[in-house]
Design a protein around this motif. Structure first.
Motif, PDB file in Angstrom:
ATOM      1  N   GLY A  51      57.848  36.794  18.216  1.00 17.35           N
ATOM      2  CA  GLY A  51      57.212  38.057  18.199  1.00 17.35           C
ATOM      3  C   GLY A  51      57.871  39.022  17.311  1.00 17.35           C
ATOM      4  O   GLY A  51      57.387  39.554  16.391  1.00 17.35           O
ATOM      5  N   VAL A  52      59.157  39.142  17.455  1.00 19.77           N
ATOM      6  CA  VAL A  52      60.163  39.944  16.728  1.00 19.77           C
ATOM      7  C   VAL A  52      59.998  39.478  15.163  1.00 19.77           C
ATOM      8  O   VAL A  52      59.699  40.368  14.268  1.00 19.77           O
ATOM      9  N   MET A  53      60.112  38.142  14.808  1.00 18.25           N
ATOM     10  CA  MET A  53      59.785  37.754  13.516  1.00 18.25           C
ATOM     11  C   MET A  53      58.899  38.070  12.845  1.00 18.25           C
ATOM     12  O   MET A  53      58.552  38.430  11.634  1.00 18.25           O
ATOM     13  N   ARG A  54      57.611  38.030  13.705  1.00 19.65           N
ATOM     14  CA  ARG A  54      56.110  38.418  12.925  1.00 19.65           C
ATOM     15  C   ARG A  54      56.358  39.750  12.734  1.00 19.65           C
ATOM     16  O   ARG A  54      55.640  40.225  11.672  1.00 19.65           O
ATOM     17  N   VAL A  55      57.079  40.859  13.486  1.00 16.46           N
ATOM     18  CA  VAL A  55      56.990  42.067  13.207  1.00 16.46           C
ATOM     19  C   VAL A  55      57.800  42.395  11.992  1.00 16.46           C
ATOM     20  O   VAL A  55      57.392  43.258  10.981  1.00 16.46           O
ATOM     21  N   ILE A  56      58.738  41.629  11.605  1.00 16.68           N
ATOM     22  CA  ILE A  56      59.782  42.357  10.713  1.00 16.68           C
ATOM     23  C   ILE A  56      59.975  41.311   9.407  1.00 16.68           C
ATOM     24  O   ILE A  56      60.643  41.961   8.324  1.00 16.68           O
ATOM     25  N   THR A  57      59.629  40.103   9.453  1.00 13.28           N
ATOM     26  CA  THR A  57      59.942  39.240   8.322  1.00 13.28           C
ATOM     27  C   THR A  57      58.729  38.897   7.333  1.00 13.28           C
ATOM     28  O   THR A  57      57.772  38.980   7.983  1.00 13.28           O
ATOM     29  N   ASP A  58      59.021  38.865   6.429  1.00  7.81           N
ATOM     30  CA  ASP A  58      57.775  38.328   5.373  1.00  7.81           C
ATOM     31  C   ASP A  58      57.824  36.897   5.213  1.00  7.81           C
ATOM     32  O   ASP A  58      56.440  36.399   5.184  1.00  7.81           O
ATOM     33  N   ARG A  59      59.030  36.274   5.353  1.00 10.79           N
ATOM     34  CA  ARG A  59      59.099  34.849   5.408  1.00 10.79           C
ATOM     35  C   ARG A  59      59.837  34.441   6.331  1.00 10.79           C
ATOM     36  O   ARG A  59      60.645  35.039   6.783  1.00 10.79           O
TER      37      ARG A  59
END
Ligand SMILES: Nc1ncnc2c1ncn2[C@@H]1O[C@H](COP(=O)(O)OP(=O)(O)OP(=O)(O)O)[C@@H](O)[C@H]1O
Length: 274
Positions: A217-225
């Motif tokens: 969930g955190v990855m979806r928010v803050i990362t492009d790849r």
């Protein structure tokens, strides 16, 4: 466009202690030839379960440990070829934030001293006035008042301490921030505040993040790849939503399926009869 961060074929072994007097020391290979690259202004996530090698990769990128083979180039500098003093100077361009700001903010020192420490030797911040001005600027950037400089880490909440850790990372005006589980220890609402702050800062200062987390969930928010790491190998890489919505590798599929799905309707907790 030249990559800001280029990681090539990193191999990292740890030597495990001998089990008995007669046994040989065992080698544990934690990174099996990891390669990745990150452009200026981009946010790349490294996701994987506990023990997959995420923190070892983060420490290797920071030059905090040296792998058996492979290279890390940041803004054109091969960091394993730098001497101690050169590496310290190069750190101006890449900073780190870790999970536990308690562990990385010295409780004996005031926030002013903690923030000044990374810039004392920088040519552009040698006077007390210039350092004080930078401290004021970074505290403002992370939403803390200038008076926070006179306090000590224990006087702040977990979320505020993470803001101080971010301010300390920002003070050298880096291009890259390696963030190793920076919100994992925070409550969900505080996580959102810190992630929003990190995204604002990324836009404002053109920062790049190498963002390490086990939280999709955190990855979806803050990362492009995102790059998925499994047993020390990158098994899949691509735009974050594409990788999570349509995972190709069986390990990524398992990781995505392990995230609880929202359910509709109330569900009673089952309680065993006494
Ligand atoms: N200094 C060390 N000596 C020996 N083994 C180590 C050392 N540091 C890490 N390891 C081992 O390397 C493997 C990867 O550890 P690492 O901390 O990089 O994983 P991780 O993906 O960050 O896990 P977590 O999410 O739990 O922090 C683990 O098996 C760990 O026990």
């Amino acid at each position: 466009m030249i990559a800001l961060l280029e990681v090539r074929d990193l191999v990292r072994d740890y030597t495990l202690p001998k089990q008995s007097l007669l046994s040989k020391p065992q080698n544990l290979r934690v990174l099996h030839g990891v390669s990745l690259s990150l452009k200026q202004g981009e946010s790349l996530g490294i996701v994987g379960e506990s023990g997959s090698g995420k923190s070892t990769l983060a420490r290797s990128v920071m030059g905090l440990e040296k792998p058996q083979s492979g290279s890390v180039t940041i803004n054109g500098k091969d960091i394993y070829s730098l001497g101690r003093a050169e590496l310290k100077a190069a750190r101006k361009e890449f900073q780190a934030i870790f999970q536990d700001p308690y562990g990385s903010l010295d409780p004996r020192h005031s926030v002013r001293r903690i923030l000044a420490e990374p810039v004392v030797s920088l040519e552009d911040a040698t006077t007390a006035e210039s350092r004080e001005e930078r401290i004021r600027q970074v505290l403002e950037a992370v939403g803390l008042p200038a008076s926070a400089a006179d306090k000590y880490p224990h006087e702040f909440s977990g979320g505020q301490r993470q803001r101080i850790a971010i301010a300390r990372a920002l003070i050298t005006r880096p291009k890259l921030i390696v963030a190793d589980e920076p919100v994992s220890a925070l409550d969900v609402s505080i996580q959102a505040q810190v992630l929003n702050l990190m995204m604002d800062l990324q836009e404002q200062f053109g920062l790049s993040y190498l963002f390490i987390s086990h939280d999709l969930g955190v990855m979806r928010v803050i990362t492009d790849r995102v790059a998925v790491i499994h047993l020390g190998r990158i098994v899949e890489e691509g735009p974050t939503n594409e990788v999570f919505d349509n995972p190709q590798h069986p390990y990524t599929q398992a990781l995505v399926n392990a995230v609880p799905k929202p359910f509709s309707g109330r569900r009673k907790m089952r309680v065993k009869a006494p």
